[in-house]
Design a protein around this motif. Structure first.
Motif, PDB file in Angstrom:
ATOM      1  N   TYR A 225       0.836  -1.199   0.000  1.00  0.00           N
ATOM      2  CA  TYR A 225       0.000   0.000   0.000  1.00  0.00           C
ATOM      3  C   TYR A 225       0.877   1.257   0.000  1.00  0.00           C
ATOM      4  O   TYR A 225       0.590   2.233  -0.704  1.00  0.00           O
ATOM      5  CB  TYR A 225      -0.931  -0.002   1.208  1.00  0.00           C
ATOM      6  N   LEU A 226       1.960   1.241   0.796  1.00  0.00           N
ATOM      7  CA  LEU A 226       2.855   2.393   0.842  1.00  0.00           C
ATOM      8  C   LEU A 226       3.522   2.627  -0.512  1.00  0.00           C
ATOM      9  O   LEU A 226       3.778   3.785  -0.893  1.00  0.00           O
ATOM     10  CB  LEU A 226       3.920   2.208   1.927  1.00  0.00           C
ATOM     11  N   ASP A 227       3.788   1.533  -1.255  1.00  0.00           N
ATOM     12  CA  ASP A 227       4.357   1.680  -2.609  1.00  0.00           C
ATOM     13  C   ASP A 227       3.496   2.594  -3.460  1.00  0.00           C
ATOM     14  O   ASP A 227       4.003   3.472  -4.168  1.00  0.00           O
ATOM     15  CB  ASP A 227       4.447   0.310  -3.301  1.00  0.00           C
ATOM     16  N   SER A 228       2.190   2.398  -3.396  1.00  0.00           N
ATOM     17  CA  SER A 228       1.279   3.188  -4.234  1.00  0.00           C
ATOM     18  C   SER A 228       1.299   4.662  -3.838  1.00  0.00           C
ATOM     19  O   SER A 228       1.192   5.548  -4.694  1.00  0.00           O
ATOM     20  CB  SER A 228      -0.152   2.628  -4.139  1.00  0.00           C
ATOM     21  N   ILE A 229       1.461   4.931  -2.542  1.00  0.00           N
ATOM     22  CA  ILE A 229       1.516   6.324  -2.084  1.00  0.00           C
ATOM     23  C   ILE A 229       2.812   6.984  -2.564  1.00  0.00           C
ATOM     24  O   ILE A 229       2.809   8.122  -3.047  1.00  0.00           O
ATOM     25  CB  ILE A 229       1.411   6.409  -0.551  1.00  0.00           C
ATOM     26  N   VAL A 243      13.368  -6.189  -0.740  1.00  0.00           N
ATOM     27  CA  VAL A 243      13.250  -7.646  -0.817  1.00  0.00           C
ATOM     28  C   VAL A 243      11.931  -8.077  -1.443  1.00  0.00           C
ATOM     29  O   VAL A 243      11.687  -9.274  -1.594  1.00  0.00           O
ATOM     30  CB  VAL A 243      13.354  -8.303   0.582  1.00  0.00           C
ATOM     31  N   ARG A 244      11.048  -7.082  -1.822  1.00  0.00           N
ATOM     32  CA  ARG A 244       9.708  -7.516  -2.236  1.00  0.00           C
ATOM     33  C   ARG A 244       9.036  -6.620  -3.277  1.00  0.00           C
ATOM     34  O   ARG A 244       7.878  -6.831  -3.626  1.00  0.00           O
ATOM     35  CB  ARG A 244       8.782  -7.652  -1.016  1.00  0.00           C
ATOM     36  N   LEU A 245       9.742  -5.643  -3.800  1.00  0.00           N
ATOM     37  CA  LEU A 245       9.129  -4.732  -4.767  1.00  0.00           C
ATOM     38  C   LEU A 245       8.719  -5.479  -6.037  1.00  0.00           C
ATOM     39  O   LEU A 245       9.429  -6.365  -6.510  1.00  0.00           O
ATOM     40  CB  LEU A 245      10.110  -3.622  -5.125  1.00  0.00           C
ATOM     41  N   LYS A 246       7.582  -5.102  -6.602  1.00  0.00           N
ATOM     42  CA  LYS A 246       7.071  -5.758  -7.814  1.00  0.00           C
ATOM     43  C   LYS A 246       7.591  -5.050  -9.074  1.00  0.00           C
ATOM     44  O   LYS A 246       7.882  -3.850  -9.055  1.00  0.00           O
ATOM     45  CB  LYS A 246       5.541  -5.753  -7.804  1.00  0.00           C
ATOM     46  N   LYS A 247       7.672  -5.805 -10.161  1.00  0.00           N
ATOM     47  CA  LYS A 247       8.220  -5.281 -11.409  1.00  0.00           C
ATOM     48  C   LYS A 247       7.451  -4.060 -11.894  1.00  0.00           C
ATOM     49  O   LYS A 247       8.049  -3.060 -12.316  1.00  0.00           O
ATOM     50  CB  LYS A 247       8.209  -6.364 -12.488  1.00  0.00           C
ATOM     51  N   GLU A 248       6.124  -4.103 -11.837  1.00  0.00           N
ATOM     52  CA  GLU A 248       5.327  -2.984 -12.343  1.00  0.00           C
ATOM     53  C   GLU A 248       5.550  -1.710 -11.531  1.00  0.00           C
ATOM     54  O   GLU A 248       5.461  -0.598 -12.050  1.00  0.00           O
ATOM     55  CB  GLU A 248       3.835  -3.338 -12.353  1.00  0.00           C
ATOM     56  N   VAL A 249       5.873  -1.866 -10.249  1.00  0.00           N
ATOM     57  CA  VAL A 249       6.167  -0.703  -9.413  1.00  0.00           C
ATOM     58  C   VAL A 249       7.524  -0.126  -9.784  1.00  0.00           C
ATOM     59  O   VAL A 249       7.691   1.089  -9.906  1.00  0.00           O
ATOM     60  CB  VAL A 249       6.140  -1.088  -7.919  1.00  0.00           C
ATOM     61  N   VAL A 251       9.125  -0.260 -12.665  1.00  0.00           N
ATOM     62  CA  VAL A 251       9.087   0.388 -13.977  1.00  0.00           C
ATOM     63  C   VAL A 251       8.492   1.789 -13.873  1.00  0.00           C
ATOM     64  O   VAL A 251       8.960   2.739 -14.509  1.00  0.00           O
ATOM     65  CB  VAL A 251       8.291  -0.472 -14.982  1.00  0.00           C
ATOM     66  N   LYS A 252       7.446   1.965 -13.049  1.00  0.00           N
ATOM     67  CA  LYS A 252       6.837   3.281 -12.862  1.00  0.00           C
ATOM     68  C   LYS A 252       7.763   4.206 -12.068  1.00  0.00           C
ATOM     69  O   LYS A 252       7.718   5.424 -12.217  1.00  0.00           O
ATOM     70  CB  LYS A 252       5.510   3.142 -12.114  1.00  0.00           C
ATOM     71  N   ASN A 253       8.608   3.607 -11.233  1.00  0.00           N
ATOM     72  CA  ASN A 253       9.438   4.350 -10.302  1.00  0.00           C
ATOM     73  C   ASN A 253      10.630   5.033 -10.971  1.00  0.00           C
ATOM     74  O   ASN A 253      11.054   6.099 -10.548  1.00  0.00           O
ATOM     75  CB  ASN A 253       9.920   3.386  -9.212  1.00  0.00           C
ATOM     76  N   TYR A 254      11.165   4.417 -12.002  1.00  0.00           N
ATOM     77  CA  TYR A 254      12.375   4.929 -12.646  1.00  0.00           C
ATOM     78  C   TYR A 254      12.130   5.132 -14.136  1.00  0.00           C
ATOM     79  O   TYR A 254      12.226   4.193 -14.925  1.00  0.00           O
ATOM     80  CB  TYR A 254      13.544   3.978 -12.405  1.00  0.00           C
ATOM     81  N   PRO A 255      11.839   6.362 -14.557  1.00  0.00           N
ATOM     82  CA  PRO A 255      11.496   6.630 -15.953  1.00  0.00           C
ATOM     83  C   PRO A 255      12.653   6.422 -16.928  1.00  0.00           C
ATOM     84  O   PRO A 255      12.432   6.273 -18.129  1.00  0.00           O
ATOM     85  CB  PRO A 255      11.061   8.105 -15.930  1.00  0.00           C
ATOM     86  N   HIS A 256      13.903   6.394 -16.427  1.00  0.00           N
ATOM     87  CA  HIS A 256      15.069   6.244 -17.304  1.00  0.00           C
ATOM     88  C   HIS A 256      15.538   4.791 -17.400  1.00  0.00           C
ATOM     89  O   HIS A 256      16.642   4.525 -17.868  1.00  0.00           O
ATOM     90  CB  HIS A 256      16.226   7.110 -16.810  1.00  0.00           C
ATOM     91  N   ILE A 257      14.703   3.853 -16.969  1.00  0.00           N
ATOM     92  CA  ILE A 257      15.148   2.469 -16.925  1.00  0.00           C
ATOM     93  C   ILE A 257      15.492   1.910 -18.299  1.00  0.00           C
ATOM     94  O   ILE A 257      16.446   1.148 -18.458  1.00  0.00           O
ATOM     95  CB  ILE A 257      14.088   1.564 -16.222  1.00  0.00           C
TER      96      ILE A 257
END
Length: 284
Positions: A225-229, A243-249, A251-257
């Motif tokens: 839930y905190l990821d979405s915030i 240790v648990r971040l999801k791939k879709e999160v 990709v949204k997190n780093y625009p230069h990936i």
């Protein structure tokens, strides 16, 4: 993150100091607005960091204790023994946690009690002292095997940074959510980053919050839930602790990936450098 090769040589610059001690100022802040104002006032200090109470609510939301400091000059040391050997630390007795504590000991009530005690033990709103660098930079190292406090299940760390312009609003939303969940971290650290940016670098100008949580299914639901915030406020996650971040999160997190991946493909076309984490969040 070890995805573009192995570092064979590194050069870095050291800071010249006269003693192994820090002139420390400890300041109590009674809510998030106050602690952020103190950080703004402390930008000329070499070091500043804050412990923050993640279970405080209402008008006390985000109450904190700021520690800021500068390296002490030899002439500023008050103890004659320290002046004679200003770069040598005196030996100190350390506490030890000899066994894994039962998981039930770390519960909302005990964490809340610890936070209240830690905040109240700073009896003055402003307290000045001289402490050694171990005490200032590594306070947890005064307790051997402190990780055993979390029991056999252990703990996970969660750290993010929010842009400076949205930090106050975003942190209030996140702290409220943590307090409502009763999954409070009793080891929570708030810092202010300066300007920095690169393809997948974590720091950027803004406030970063680092949290320790005992591992449980409820905690992982909270972190999702905190990821979405964090994403809503254009923040970033610290992958060294993830240790648990999801791939879709991710990709949204780093625009230069995509730019980073093209560089990796150029220098490592056979993908010889990968990690469990890169397989999880990048499919590499």
């Amino acid at each position: 993150m070890g995805l573009t090769g192995i570092i064979l040589e590194a050069t870095f610059k050291l800071k010249k100091i006269e003693s192994a001690y820090i002139k420390q100022e400890t300041i109590k802040a009674y809510n998030l607005d106050e602690i952020m104002e103190y950080f703004e006032q402390s930008q000329n200090y070499t070091y500043s960091v804050s412990w923050i109470d993640c279970l405080a609510k209402g008008e006390h939301l985000g109450r904190s204790i700021l520690m800021r400091g500068e390296h002490a000059l030899k002439e500023e040391l008050l103890d004659v023994r320290l002046i004679k050997q200003p770069l040598v630390l005196e030996e100190k007795r350390k506490l030890n946690v000899p066994i894994d504590l039962p998981n039930f000991l770390l519960n909302p009530l005990s964490v809340k009690a610890f936070n209240a005690f830690y905040f109240s033990k700073a009896s003055k709103d402003l307290f000045k002292s001289i402490v050694d660098y171990d005490t200032f930079f590594y306070p947890l190292d005064s307790i051997h095997n402190w990780n055993r406090i979390y029991g056999k299940r252990g703990f996970t760390q969660y750290q993010f940074v929010l842009p400076k312009e949205s930090s106050k609003e975003g942190l209030k939303v996140i702290l409220n959510k943590i307090a409502q969940s009763n999954q409070g971290s009793f080891l929570a650290v708030l810092k202010l980053f300066g300007k920095q940016d690169s393809l997948i670098s974590f720091p950027m100008e803004g406030y970063t919050l680092a949290l320790d949580f005992p591992i449980s299914q409820e905690v992982f639901k909270l972190l999702d839930y905190l990821d979405s915030i964090v994403l809503d406020y254009n923040g970033r996650f610290y992958f060294t602790k993830d240790v648990r971040l999801k791939k879709e999160v991710f990709v949204k997190n780093y625009p230069h990936i995509e730019q980073f991946l093209s560089i990796k493909s150029k220098y490592d076309p056979k993908n010889q450098f990968s990690s469990i984490q890169s397989k999880r969040i990048l499919g590499l």
